[in-house]
Design an enzyme around this catalytic site. Structure first.
Site, mmCIF file in Angstrom:
data_model
loop_
_atom_site.group_PDB
_atom_site.id
_atom_site.type_symbol
_atom_site.label_atom_id
_atom_site.label_comp_id
_atom_site.label_asym_id
_atom_site.label_seq_id
_atom_site.Cartn_x
_atom_site.Cartn_y
_atom_site.Cartn_z
ATOM 1 N N ASP A 1 -8.542 4.031 1.506
ATOM 2 C CA ASP A 1 -7.497 4.254 2.503
ATOM 3 C C ASP A 1 -8.103 4.716 3.821
ATOM 4 O OD1 ASP A 1 -5.261 4.814 3.913
ATOM 5 O OD2 ASP A 1 -4.210 5.678 2.199
ATOM 6 N N CYS B 1 -1.556 0.993 7.370
ATOM 7 C CA CYS B 1 -3.001 0.702 7.480
ATOM 8 C C CYS B 1 -3.401 -0.555 6.699
ATOM 9 C CB CYS B 1 -3.834 1.887 6.984
ATOM 10 S SG CYS B 1 -3.637 3.384 7.960
ATOM 11 N N ARG B 2 -3.440 -0.459 5.370
ATOM 12 C CA ARG B 2 -4.053 -1.526 4.572
ATOM 13 C C ARG B 2 -3.163 -2.742 4.372
ATOM 14 N NH1 ARG B 2 -5.184 2.205 -0.355
ATOM 15 N NH2 ARG B 2 -3.209 2.966 0.481
ATOM 16 N N SER B 3 -1.901 -2.541 3.969
ATOM 17 C CA SER B 3 -1.082 -3.728 3.679
ATOM 18 C C SER B 3 -0.705 -4.512 4.939
ATOM 19 C CB SER B 3 0.137 -3.394 2.809
ATOM 20 O OG SER B 3 1.038 -2.533 3.439
ATOM 21 N N CYS C 1 0.865 -1.186 0.000
ATOM 22 C CA CYS C 1 0.000 0.000 0.000
ATOM 23 C C CYS C 1 0.898 1.232 0.000
ATOM 24 C CB CYS C 1 -0.978 -0.015 1.174
ATOM 25 S SG CYS C 1 -0.225 0.107 2.809
ATOM 26 N N ASN D 1 2.226 1.560 4.388
ATOM 27 C CA ASN D 1 2.525 0.311 5.110
ATOM 28 C C ASN D 1 2.192 0.415 6.601
ATOM 29 O OD1 ASN D 1 5.381 -1.884 5.817
ATOM 30 N ND2 ASN D 1 3.311 -2.454 5.249
HETATM 31 P P1 4NP Z 1 -1.828 2.969 4.029
HETATM 32 O O1 4NP Z 1 -2.426 4.357 4.564
HETATM 33 O O2 4NP Z 1 -1.262 3.230 2.662
HETATM 34 O O3 4NP Z 1 -3.012 2.076 3.988
HETATM 35 O O4 4NP Z 1 -0.781 2.548 5.047
HETATM 36 C C1 4NP Z 1 -1.692 5.556 4.587
HETATM 37 C C2 4NP Z 1 -0.828 5.804 5.612
HETATM 38 C C3 4NP Z 1 -0.135 6.997 5.662
HETATM 39 C C4 4NP Z 1 -0.318 7.932 4.665
HETATM 40 C C5 4NP Z 1 -1.176 7.679 3.640
HETATM 41 C C6 4NP Z 1 -1.864 6.479 3.602
HETATM 42 N N1 4NP Z 1 0.365 9.184 4.730
HETATM 43 O O5 4NP Z 1 0.136 10.026 3.852
HETATM 44 O O6 4NP Z 1 1.176 9.393 5.631
#
Ligand code: 4NP
Length: 156
Positions: free
Chosen positions: A125, A13-15, A8, A11
């Site tokens: 997300d 939340c989703r992955s 994702c 790294n």
């Molecule tokens: P992820 O979510 O891709 O599912 O881990 C996010 C975590 C952090 C950010 C964006 C999405 N960020 O912009 O910091």
């Protein structure tokens, strides 16, 4: 060992959620010595951090422990993985950019391509939306379909 790498953006939340759920399904199926899950992010903002509290809480509610730390995906990861599984089309775009020589094409997938018909194409997300339980249900459906796909493809 069959290596499945979930990717994702951050790294956190989703992955990590997908890694935790998929590894749990693999363990339940008694396939831990044949399939292993990992995860990474295309971005580097959260390298070294624990998963987001929302991800850890929803995993815990479903009886899944997770203690991985965020890291950024590398070309070596892509080489070593058998299945690279992205959460959304931005991830696919970023992975293709990293892999300019196209070695990834045959192993690159979108998680929800394995979810039942009618599912949305991308995992939203929860970092922005905060809908961790909804995201859990989508990711779990994708992981179940992915495991079925790998078992069929590998004769497991
Ligand atoms: P992820 O979510 O891709 O599912 O881990 C996010 C975590 C952090 C950010 C964006 C999405 N960020 O912009 O910091």
């Amino acid at each position: 060992m069959i290596r499945v790498l979930f990717v994702c953006l951050g790294n956190i939340c989703r992955s990590p959620m997908a890694e935790g759920i998929f590894q749990h399904l693999v363990d339940q199926a008694g396939l831990s010595d044949q399939i292993e899950a990992d995860s990474a992010g295309t971005g580097n903002w959260h390298v070294g951090e624990r998963a987001h509290r929302g991800t850890l809480n929803v995993l815990r509610r479903h009886g899944i422990a997770y203690d991985g730390r965020a890291r950024q995906v590398t070309l070596a990861d892509l080489d070593q993985a058998d299945y690279v599984v992205a959460m959304d089309t931005d991830n696919v775009y970023d992975l293709r950019y990293l892999d300019r020589r196209g070695r990834l094409d045959s192993k690159l997938h979108m998680l929800l391509d394995f979810a039942p018909p009618g599912s949305p194409p991308e995992v939203p997300d929860p970092f922005y939306e905060g809908n961790f339980e909804y995201v859990f249900n989508l990711v779990e459906a994708g992981c179940r379909g992915l495991l079925d796909h790998i078992r069929a493809e590998r004769g497991l």
